[in-house]
Write an enzyme that holds these catalytic residues in place. Structure first.
Site, PDB file in Angstrom:
ATOM      1  N   LYS A   7       5.197  22.836 -14.695  1.00 22.74           N
ATOM      2  CA  LYS A   7       4.507  21.635 -14.217  1.00 22.74           C
ATOM      3  C   LYS A   7       4.297  21.682 -12.707  1.00 22.74           C
ATOM      4  O   LYS A   7       3.222  21.363 -12.204  1.00 22.74           O
ATOM      5  CB  LYS A   7       5.314  20.389 -14.597  1.00 22.74           C
TER       6      LYS A   7
ATOM      7  N   ARG B 186      -4.786  20.975 -13.904  1.00 24.57           N
ATOM      8  CA  ARG B 186      -3.798  19.981 -14.325  1.00 24.57           C
ATOM      9  C   ARG B 186      -4.125  19.422 -15.714  1.00 24.57           C
ATOM     10  O   ARG B 186      -3.253  18.943 -16.419  1.00 24.57           O
ATOM     11  CB  ARG B 186      -3.682  18.856 -13.292  1.00 24.57           C
TER      12      ARG B 186
ATOM     13  N   ARG C 277       0.809  -1.240   0.000  1.00 18.29           N
ATOM     14  CA  ARG C 277       0.000   0.000   0.000  1.00 18.29           C
ATOM     15  C   ARG C 277       0.838   1.285   0.000  1.00 18.29           C
ATOM     16  O   ARG C 277       0.354   2.341   0.370  1.00 18.29           O
ATOM     17  CB  ARG C 277      -0.987   0.021   1.178  1.00 18.29           C
TER      18      ARG C 277
ATOM     19  N   HIS D 117      -2.218  10.818 -28.347  1.00 19.09           N
ATOM     20  CA  HIS D 117      -2.304   9.465 -27.792  1.00 19.09           C
ATOM     21  C   HIS D 117      -2.998   8.508 -28.765  1.00 19.09           C
ATOM     22  O   HIS D 117      -2.647   7.333 -28.847  1.00 19.09           O
ATOM     23  CB  HIS D 117      -3.078   9.471 -26.465  1.00 19.09           C
TER      24      HIS D 117
ATOM     25  N   HIS E  36       6.528   9.032 -28.066  1.00 13.78           N
ATOM     26  CA  HIS E  36       5.512   9.813 -27.364  1.00 13.78           C
ATOM     27  C   HIS E  36       5.555  11.286 -27.764  1.00 13.78           C
ATOM     28  O   HIS E  36       4.527  11.887 -28.094  1.00 13.78           O
ATOM     29  CB  HIS E  36       5.701   9.676 -25.846  1.00 13.78           C
TER      30      HIS E  36
END
Length: 363
Positions: A222, A236, A118, A247, A260
């Site tokens: 950013k 964002r 976790r 994409h 990319h």
């Protein structure tokens, strides 16, 4: 150089320097001394090129797990293999993971760190220009055959160490791909910065010092946005400029066939065409930007390799698509992004305009 990133869940720093891996890692000494295990995730290409330097300059003992190169590491199989490695190493919540590589290694490592027991701490050590974008902000993910980055978590690193030594040996295509995200950061934040980039003799042959300044500026954009909106509820989304159509091209080609950043650059031109309708940009600017992209070697052939119908499948899988309507980031003017829903029929019109413009510019 340091850029602070202050998100709701976590505060950390991006440190930029040259040939400073050992001293940068040692700045985390208080945390690393308490760790029971240090694990480095990297990929085969990076380890072959930079492994000796890394081993010689990393100031602590560590175990390394080498993943396949590029997007091939962002699969369920590799995610499972990475988790198995941590279990076999008897890692605990006191263990620390380092992501040493490009954006794909960072994405996979971050998701593994977010979900092992976790959540265990991790540090990004990016080795590409592209990763100045992906290593900052805590977006982590793996790919699914039906869509890119569909399984992941928002999970911030303890820090980002950006040693520009690693990017000096990048092949030109990698430099070009990464620089597309720098150009995107300029487009959503500053007309003067974008003009400076468009006026440069070349954006893929900056000196190390110039490149470090460009990367720092991109990281600052950013960091500011991520600090306002960690989990992409509002501003964002602006960071997705160029990514919706990009994409789709990237996915249609099969991950890795179109880099990319090459796909993002295709998507940026597509967004400029849409922004002519809904913002104050005009065709002269779009054409000038396309000429700039072509001059710097960005390939646009992929647009003509796929029909709009082929791209539709991937457009509708976009995480920002709701009820078959696509959410596009557009520009009112350079430096002023906004989000607007666009119907698929209009996407098709713009796609046709795009193909026409490419025919005119590329001949």
């Amino acid at each position: 150089m340091r850029v602070p990133v202050a998100t709701t869940s976590h505060q950390y720093e991006v440190v930029l320097g040259h040939n400073f891996l050992a001293e940068a890692v040692k700045t985390f000494d208080d945390k690393l001394q308490k760790a029971d295990k240090l694990i480095v995730f990297t990929d085969a290409n990076v380890w072959a090129a930079q492994g000796e330097y890394f081993k010689g300059h990393f100031p602590y003992d560590f175990e390394v797990f080498v993943l396949p190169g590029g997007e091939a590491c962002k699969t369920f199989e590799q995610y499972n293999a990475a988790q198995t490695f941590l279990l076999e190493q008897k890692c605990s919540r006191k263990s620390f993971i380092f992501a040493f590589g490009g954006g794909a290694v960072g994405d996979l490592t971050g998701f593994v760190a977010a979900t092992y027991m976790r959540g265990v701490p991790f540090i990004q050590i990016p080795t590409t220009i592209l990763a100045h974008d992906s290593a900052v902000g805590g977006k982590t993910a793996i790919n699914h055959p039906l869509g890119k980055n569909m399984i992941g978590a928002f999970y911030q690193p303890e820090g980002v160490i950006y040693d520009t030594l690693f990017i000096e040996s990048l092949p030109e295509r990698e430099v070009r791909s990464g620089t597309a995200e720098v150009i995107k950061h300029a487009m959503i934040s500053s007309a003067s910065w974008l003009q400076q980039l468009m006026g440069a003799e070349s954006v893929i042959h900056f000196s190390t010092t110039e490149l470090a300044q460009q990367l720092k500026a991109g990281i600052e954009v950013k960091a500011k946005i991520v600090s306002e909106d960690e989990t992409e509820q509002s501003v964002r989304k602006y960071l997705n400029l160029g990514h919706t159509y990009g994409h789709a091209i990237e996915a249609a080609a099969g991950y890795g066939k179109v880099a990319h950043g090459e796909a993002v650059m295709i998507g940026l031109v597509y967004c400029l065409l849409l922004s002519e309708r809904y913002g104050k940009l005009d065709r002269d600017f779009t054409t000038a930007f396309l000429h700039f992209a072509v001059k710097n070697g960005y390939p646009f052939e992929a647009v003509n390799d796929y029909s709009f119908e082929q791209l539709t499948t991937y457009l509708l899988k976009d995480k920002k698509a709701e009820y078959g309507v696509l959410q596009f980031v557009l520009l009112e003017e350079i430096g002023k992004p906004f989000v607007r829903p666009i119907e698929l029929a209009e996407c098709k019109e713009i796609d046709a305009e795009f193909r026409q413009l490419l025919a005119e510019v590329l001949g």
